[in-house]
Motif scaffolding. Structure first.
Motif, PDB file in Angstrom:
ATOM      1  N   ARG A  68       0.901  -1.027  -0.033  1.00  0.00           N
ATOM      2  CA  ARG A  68      -0.224  -0.138   0.086  1.00  0.00           C
ATOM      3  C   ARG A  68       0.881   1.429  -0.052  1.00  0.00           C
ATOM      4  O   ARG A  68       0.939   2.096  -0.714  1.00  0.00           O
ATOM      5  CB  ARG A  68      -0.956  -0.062   0.986  1.00  0.00           C
ATOM      6  N   PRO A  80      -4.330   4.954  -0.145  1.00  0.00           N
ATOM      7  CA  PRO A  80      -4.293   5.669   1.589  1.00  0.00           C
ATOM      8  C   PRO A  80      -2.164   6.518   1.576  1.00  0.00           C
ATOM      9  O   PRO A  80      -1.732   5.765   0.916  1.00  0.00           O
ATOM     10  CB  PRO A  80      -4.804   4.715   2.492  1.00  0.00           C
ATOM     11  N   PHE A  83      -0.272   6.469   7.395  1.00  0.00           N
ATOM     12  CA  PHE A  83      -0.442   5.106   8.409  1.00  0.00           C
ATOM     13  C   PHE A  83       0.127   5.526   9.587  1.00  0.00           C
ATOM     14  O   PHE A  83       0.984   5.768   9.801  1.00  0.00           O
ATOM     15  CB  PHE A  83       0.262   3.610   7.174  1.00  0.00           C
ATOM     16  N   GLN A 279      -4.922   5.174   7.855  1.00  0.00           N
ATOM     17  CA  GLN A 279      -5.454   3.437   7.638  1.00  0.00           C
ATOM     18  C   GLN A 279      -4.682   2.881   9.166  1.00  0.00           C
ATOM     19  O   GLN A 279      -3.179   3.749   9.362  1.00  0.00           O
ATOM     20  CB  GLN A 279      -4.269   2.629   6.699  1.00  0.00           C
TER      21      GLN A 279
END
Length: 968
Positions: A68, A80, A83, A279
């Protein structure tokens, strides 16, 4: 390829890594350091991308996380940008950050590793190509710099914003000064990130270490600006393409140090924004332990693991072992599915990895991968050494195969007993005395092995009793869930099972068990026999209940404490003479106040109890609570629309005392957990634990009552405002409506039953510029804070009847007086009647009377008539109805001295007014009072323009008035 029928030992197939052998099983530095890897202050091996890839297991979580980030940095795909890693110690966060740094700074080398290939494949899925060439990495290792101080790594920078810019521009002073001059706002940060012209990876490690330093009194003033910078940076990273921001910020309940309130507030602020726009990532899971540990300890094997042959030898167990051991272990622990479980755990026994994964990892202090690696590295090195020396070594490393002679301290310091030093000391003593000493020469289990050999019990293992006792210790250290303790006989027997090729006869194994659990066996052994369940065996230490209590305290969920305090507060609360008791729960989310306080407003006296999990007063943390309470009473910057605020009293908890109650609640919850772990057979322990629980619960109730010190209500003293009061006497609590009502009576804000005065109500009614209906009068007691709180509407009915008998009357809509014979006949909810003073009626006299312009006898005329009898009696006091006793009059001088009395508070102003009102009443009673002299010395310090007409009134009396400036 290894033949499937070969009985090869795992130590011949798996080669220990050099660092494991060189460090005597300590694996060198278990915790990776991002700072050391990036800035190379120490020559750590993982600074090299090849070594990092070689020791890192590509678990699904780690691969997905890296992919990601790579997709965000290396493609234009929607991915995204933010994090958040918040796992506790030993959760693999720093290991992941080092990998991200390698991926961004050395993409070719990283993507050439086994891990990198999987990350690239995942990141490129659906996007084609991932291009990280030339990426900029901004590495902020917050545990290596301090607020307000410079460091060699970050040049002149002294805060997070400046350090970020310095790292982003690579030390280019001109660019650094230009961006710093722009300030830590979103626009400046967006421009700086855009100007980089390349992918930018931002790594912020151990943020809470920096925040803890910020919370110090020397730096706390800079905390708001640091918080604002992070907020702006999070927004900027989300808006600028090909920028990723990874933050390591451990949750407070997972950090053994704990956080002060200011640090908690900072973390909550940042975490809320990360949750909203990013996230939260867990880079390791319990099921990854086996693969991670194997990758960290052993070189990757060239050939196939001998799992088929191993499974065949294990499943060839004789019927006695099947019936009495494997079939009693439960689902996913017996022989069915053994090969699949062994594939994941090899060279460790599936039962050992199950214990670590499903039981040890649930303990909040257990440092998961780091603790497991530390224990298993010592264990693996020990058995490899034994095997190379041609001595016996287990075919799979099981629960009983952790060599306490070399790995006991790693086991005890793994966090399983975090914070419980007494338990650590106790288990260290039990291990040394009951199992084996450090040199392996003494210990009760060692002695059992000696006795077994002497008795000719044949077991194809050197120390079966020690291994079985070691397994019992591992099963005994922590609670095993569902109130269970220790191990069953089947679990202990499994610890010394020998597969085909090295079998252990079941009768011999049972003899080991019987000897170990008999009178001459383990001294710390305790046996419990639950109803309809097999007996359980565990090793106990002194103060067993206290040990379990301490362990239970460590796992009490923080939110459960507040729930219990609130539950007890509601049970303890009583409305007293209030008409109703209203409880307001902490909202589940960010609900508007109108929704939170829905149903509180009503036309009745009510005590409103606020949930301590949200609302507290004092201790420097109450601005939000005060604002909410003020809004509930219809005042403040954002008042709620309420009609009956005057009859509402708010009960609230004290911040400091709430924290005491929360701690007491944790004790209650811990004792409840201990009671779950105890069985009915341990009657003495159960009785003692229940007594401890009941004692803690009684203290919790007492502390909850003491915590509710505060109450607030609406008053009108000049301007309308909220009065916040506190009980300083521990015998009174805001949970008790009777105590609160008494305090309101003392403050003149409420009345006792039958204590409402008709004259007081008359004075209130005369303050209106019109007559009121009975319904309006009733509503005034609930809407108007000038009116006192009353115990019932019967009080109003009674007072109105007294007024009707004392110069007042009720009239209908046509102004016709109504005849009221009893209080019950008064219709207090009528809007067609009105209460007014009865008009004066003219009286007939023998001579002419002076009249007022309105035609009724004037006040002077009334005074004249009242004194007429005295005139006719030549002022003879013996002929007066108020005649005084004969003899000389005794005069006394009353001197009242009041120096510098503060009247800023409503109570103080009311007391001063009571004094002046009494003086006015005494002087006004001139006809019956014998006053002679008045000396008045009055000093009023007030704001200019607030003095009213006191100077003019004083001069009219002949007083000298002096006005001076005051620097008050």
């Amino acid at each position: 390829m290894i033949a499937s029928n070969a009985a090869q030992h795992w130590a011949d197939i798996l080669e220990l890594r050099p660092e494991v052998r060189a460090s005597d099983g300590s694996v060198g530095e278990l915790q990776m350091s991002l700072h050391k890897a990036v800035y190379q202050t120490v020559d750590v091996p993982y600074r090299k991308v090849e070594y990092y890839g070689n020791i890192t297991e590509p678990t699904p979580n780690l691969v997905g996380f890296f992919a990601r980030v790579a997709r965000r940095l290396g493609t234009n795909a929607d991915a995204p940008a933010l994090f958040h890693l918040d796992q506790g110690m030993g959760g693999g966060k720093s290991h992941a950050l080092v990998g991200l740094y390698h991926m961004a700074s050395s993409p070719e080398g990283f993507f050439a590793t086994d891990l990198g290939q999987q990350v690239y494949a995942e990141a490129a899925r659906g996007t084609g190509e991932v291009d990280l060439i030339g990426a900029v990495t901004v590495t902020l290792t917050a545990d290596y710099f301090s607020p307000g101080s410079t460091s060699e790594v970050f040049g002149p920078a002294t805060n997070l914003f400046e350090r970020f810019i310095w790292a982003l521009v690579g030390g280019d002073m001109d660019r650094y000064q230009r961006y710093v001059a722009g300030g830590p706002n979103k626009g400046t940060l967006q421009q700086a990130l855009t100007d980089a012209g390349r992918p930018v990876l931002i790594l912020l490690d151990e943020l809470m270490d920096y925040v803890l330093a910020l919370a110090d009194v020397a730096h706390i003033d800079t905390m708001p600006s640091e918080k604002a910078f992070l907020n702006a940076l999070l927004d900027a990273c989300d808006d600028v393409p090909r920028v990723a921001f990874v933050v390591v910020m451990i949750r407070s309940e997972l950090d053994e140090r704990g956080y002060p309130p200011a640090a908690v507030d900072f973390r909550d602020y940042v975490a809320a924004r990360l949750v909203r726009n990013g996230q939260t990532v867990a880079v390791t899971e319990a099921q990854d332990f086996s693969a991670i540990i194997r990758r960290r300890l052993f070189e990757l094997p060239d050939g196939e693991l001998p799992l088929r042959d191993l499974t065949r030898r294990y499943t060839a167990a004789d019927p006695a072992w099947r019936q009495h051991v494997f079939d009693k272990l439960g689902a996913n622990r017996g022989l069915p599915g053994f090969e699949e479980r062994a594939v994941a755990s090899y060279p460790f026994h599936p039962e050992l990895m199950r214990l670590v994964r499903e039981e040890w990892s649930q303990v909040s202090g257990f440092q998961r991968v780091r603790s497991t690696v530390a224990i298993f590295a010592r264990t693996a090195l020990y058995w490899v050494t034994e095997h190379k020396a041609s001595r016996w070594a287990p075919p799979l490393i099981g629960v009983g195969d952790i060599p306490l002679t070399v790995a006991l301290e790693q086991l005890l310091s793994s966090g399983l007993l975090l914070g419980n030093d007494r338990a650590i000391q106790g288990y260290r003593a039990v291990a040394n005395t009951d199992v084996t000493s450090t040199d392996g020469r003494s210990g009760r289990a060692v002695n059992v092995d000696v006795a077994l050999r002497r008795d000719g019990v044949t077991v194809d293992q050197p120390a079966p009793a020690v291994r079985m006792a070691t397994a019992l210790l591992c099963y005994s250290i922590v609670s095993r869930g569902r109130g269970r303790r220790g191990a069953t006989k089947a679990e202990l027997m499994l610890a010394i099972f020998g597969p085909a090729g090295a079998p252990v006869p079941y009768p011999a194994a049972e003899e080991v068990f019987n000897k170990l659990t008999g009178d001459d066996g383990l001294g710390a052994l305790e046996v419990t026999t639950p109803t309809n369940a097999p007996a359980r065996y565990h090793l106990s230490i002194k103060q067993t209940l206290r040990m379990y209590f301490t362990a239970a305290m460590a796992v009490v969920p923080p939110e459960a404490r507040g729930e219990l305090v609130w539950e007890q507060a509601q049970k303890l609360a009583s409305k007293g003479v209030f008409y109703n008791l209203v409880t307001v729960d902490k909202p589940a989310g960010e609900e508007p106040l109108e929704k939170v306080f829905e149903g509180v407003d009503s036309s009745e006296t009510r005590l409103v109890l606020l949930d301590p999990r949200r609302w507290t007063l004092l201790n420097g943390k109450d601005s939000a609570s005060r604002d909410d309470i003020t809004a509930l009473l219809g005042l403040g910057d954002h008042p709620l629309r309420v009609d009956n605020a005057a009859s509402c009293v708010i009960a609230c908890v004290n911040t400091q005392r709430r924290d005491i109650a929360f701690k007491r609640a944790a004790e209650v919850l811990a004792w409840r957990e201990v009671l779950k772990q105890l069985t009915n057979d341990s009657e003495d322990e159960v009785r003692e634990a229940r007594g401890k629980h009941d004692e803690a619960l009684a203290k919790l109730r007492r502390d909850a009552e003491r915590a509710y010190q505060h109450f607030a209500y609406l008053v009108r003293a000049g301007e309308l405002h909220v009065e916040f009061k506190r009980f300083d006497d521990d015998t009174r609590t805001a949970l008790n409506g009777g105590h609160v009502w008494t305090a309101l009576v003392e403050a003149g804000r409420a009345t006792l039953p039958a204590g409402l005065s008709a004259s007081y109500v008359a004075a209130l009614l005369e303050g209106f510029d019109r007559v009121l209906t009975p319904r309006e009068i009733v509503q005034s007691f609930y809407k108007n804070p000038s009116f006192p709180l009353i115990t019932s509407t019967d009080e109003i009915r009674r007072v109105l009847y007294d007024l009707l008998n004392g110069g007042w009357e009720l009239v209908d809509a046509e102004n016709n007086p109504l005849s009221i014979a009893t209080p019950e006949q008064i219709s207090i909810n009528s809007i067609n009647q009105a209460l007014r003073r009865r008009p004066e009626q003219p009286t007939t006299s023998p001579g002419p009377q002076p009249v007022t312009p309105g035609g009724t006898p004037g006040e002077d005329d009334q005074n004249t008539r009242s004194s007429a009898p005295d005139d006719r009696a030549d002022h003879d006091p013996t002929k007066s109805s108020s005649a005084k006793p004969a003899g000389p009059t005794v005069y006394k001088r009353y001197t009242i001295q009041l120096a510098n009395r503060s009247i800023t508070g409503a109570d103080a102003r009311d007391q001063a007014w009571q004094l002046f009102r009494e003086l006015a009443k005494v002087i006004d009673n001139a006809n019956s009072a014998d006053h002679q002299l008045l000396t008045l010395h009055l000093t009023l310090v007030t704001a200019e323009g607030h003095q009213g007409a006191i100077a003019a009134k004083a001069q009219a009396l002949g007083s000298q008035v002096r006005v001076e400036d005051d620097d008050f």
